[in-house]
Design an enzyme around this catalytic site. Structure first.
Site, PDB file in Angstrom:
ATOM      1  N   LYS A 166       1.320  -1.055  -0.336  1.00  0.00           N
ATOM      2  CA  LYS A 166      -0.178  -0.056   0.115  1.00  0.00           C
ATOM      3  C   LYS A 166       0.728   0.918   0.171  1.00  0.00           C
ATOM      4  O   LYS A 166       1.491   0.840   0.501  1.00  0.00           O
ATOM      5  CB  LYS A 166      -0.865  -0.307   1.094  1.00  0.00           C
TER       6      LYS A 166
HETATM    7  N1  GLU Z   1      -7.223   0.631  -3.298  1.00  0.00           N
HETATM    8  C1  GLU Z   1      -8.181  -0.692  -3.791  1.00  0.00           C
HETATM    9  C2  GLU Z   1      -8.346  -2.063  -1.904  1.00  0.00           C
HETATM   10  O1  GLU Z   1      -7.957  -1.751  -0.963  1.00  0.00           O
HETATM   11  C3  GLU Z   1      -7.939  -1.824  -4.491  1.00  0.00           C
HETATM   12  C4  GLU Z   1      -5.908  -1.916  -4.382  1.00  0.00           C
HETATM   13  C5  GLU Z   1      -5.823  -1.615  -6.237  1.00  0.00           C
HETATM   14  O2  GLU Z   1      -6.381  -2.105  -7.293  1.00  0.00           O
HETATM   15  O3  GLU Z   1      -4.327  -2.140  -6.344  1.00  0.00           O
HETATM   16  O4  GLU Z   1      -8.403  -3.061  -2.005  1.00  0.00           O
END
Ligand code: GLU
Length: 466
Positions: free
Chosen positions: A105
């Protein structure tokens, strides 16, 4: 963010509980639980005649699968603890949902609304450079995607900057997902998380045993739903649920709520909200917010930020089911309180996995350099046409016109993406359901999902010999 340590502790406490149930070796449990690395960068961008220093993070939680995957958040509340909690959730999410990724992340401490588009582009490109330089953006090592405060424009800038830095990399488009269609995106990515929430609820309703336990009617039309947050996820969840007959009776936003006991008209509210950036002035508007979290309803969907349902308000919740559309909206203490009250929770790492599932489809599309449906669309149409003609010939009746187009139409990219997403959400639910009902020590869906996710990561590490 003041609550970020609480968020990280919360995720880790949920992990500990499940690791204990699995009787996981302590050393392995610690290896899985702790983030592998978190990179922090302070970089300057000259804007409005002076240098502005921005702080960004990219946490790699688990590399048992590579690339690692997870969004980039733009928020003033971003912090190292928050990013580590979110990266851990990505590991568990990808593992539970059988996606070939580890968890990661990223975040940038910024209010995206405080900057013009050109300024945001320059800041994003610079952040991309800082991350790409360390392979923290890379098609086979680390693939970001959108999250709170970022959208397809930000993803397009990241992709373009990465390609500029790596002009000979044939897979460069696969370095990030959530891109616009014209820049290598996939149809259905924007709606994916909200649509996944809708599929998750439908799956649960299709299991009579679970409906009975939660005291929910198995029919979508009987559901009275409250949603907290009307961003991308909240809007699409509300849209698909209401289109299928559920009643969205309250939506809570930053400056107030909209209430309509017979069901809010989601599209009108969306038009109003897009234009005015507030609910003020919409039919049924009230400045009441927090109190509505504890209003009676069938399903409560927190679709905004973490720690919304916590030890202070959990005892007042009256919903029968909470569906975590955001990441970490229910703290671990709140989770225990809800469990005692008999309120079920569909956990974030299942319920909001639609986003990363469709990101996976986009990544595969970018690597294959071919849109979904290209090879089969016409072939399907030809076969179905022949079938319709044969039926007409055999029955001497003409095929009903309203059905004909539907039957003949071959699968387009959006059809295939939606079908793949529905399949994944169905598989995920069925696994959680099975685990939940097969082990008496497992008392909630979260623990069931976590046990499945951790077991797979632990196995991967064991095979790696770590
Ligand atoms: N932000 C989204 C999540 O928390 C998806 C992130 C992505 O597609 O890599 O799952």
């Amino acid at each position: 963010m003041t609550n970020s340590i609480e968020f990280l502790n919360s995720v880790n406490q949920m992990f500990d509980k499940s690791a204990k149930l699995l009787s996981l070796r302590k050393d392995l449990a610690t290896k899985i639980k702790l983030a592998n690395s978190t990179y922090t960068v302070n970089f300057g961008v000259k804007l409005r005649n002076k240098f502005h220093t921005f702080t960004g993070f990219r946490c790699v939680h688990s590399e048992h699968n590579e690339p690692v995957k997870g969004g980039i958040r733009y928020s003033l509340g971003a912090s190292q603890n928050e990013v580590e909690a979110l990266a851990a959730l990505m590991s568990y999410k990808c593992s539970l949902m059988d996606l070939p990724f580890g968890g990661s992340k990223g975040a940038l401490i910024i209010d995206p609304n405080a900057w013009k588009q050109e300024e945001l582009e320059r800041i994003t490109r610079r952040f991309t450079y800082e991350l790409a330089k360390r392979d923290l953006i890379h098609p086979s090592q680390n693939v970001p995607g959108p999250d709170m405060g970022t959208d397809e424009n930000v993803m397009a800038w990241i992709a373009d900057e990465y390609r500029r830095l790596n002009p000979t990399e044939i897979d460069s488009l696969a370095c990030v997902t959530g891109k616009p269609i014209s820049k290598g995106g996939v149809h259905g990515r924007t709606e994916a998380t909200g649509r996944g929430v809708y599929y998750a609820i439908n799956e649960l309703l299709s299991y009579p045993k679970d409906c009975k336990k939660i005291k929910l009617s198995p029919h979508i039309e009987d559901q009275k739903i409250i949603i907290q947050g009307f961003g991308n996820v909240g809007y699409y969840a509300a849209k698909f649920l209401s289109e299928d007959g559920a009643k969205i009776i309250t939506i809570i936003e930053k400056d107030g709520s909209v209430v309509n006991e017979t069901g809010i008209d989601i599209e009108s509210l969306k038009k109003h909200f897009d234009k005015k950036r507030t609910f003020v002035g919409f039919d049924g508007f009230t400045t009441t917010r927090k109190r509505f979290l504890s209003k009676e309803c069938d399903i409560l969907i927190p679709a905004a930020v973490e720690n919304v349902i916590n030890k202070k308000n959990a005892k007042n919740i009256k919903a029968k089911l909470i569906v975590e559309a955001a990441n970490g909206p229910v703290t671990s203490e709140a989770n225990s309180i809800l469990q005692k009250k008999g309120i079920s929770v569909l956990p974030d790492f299942y319920a909001n996995s639609g986003g990363v599932i469709v990101s996976y489809f986009e990544w595969v599309k970018n690597l294959s350099k071919m849109r979904y449906g290209l090879m089969q669309e016409r072939e399907e149409e030809k076969r179905q046409s022949s079938l319709v003609s044969a039926l007409e010939l055999m029955t001497d009746k003409s095929f009903p016109n309203d059905l004909k187009d539907k039957v003949i139409k071959g699968s387009t990219e959006i059809d295939l993406v939606r079908s793949g997403l529905e399949e994944k959400m169905s598989e995920g639910y069925s696994n959680i359901h099975e685990k939940f009902h097969s082990n008496k020590k497992i008392k909630d869906f979260r623990t069931a999902g976590m046990v499945i996710a951790i077991k797979k990561i632990a196995d991967a590490y064991s095979y790696l010999g770590i």
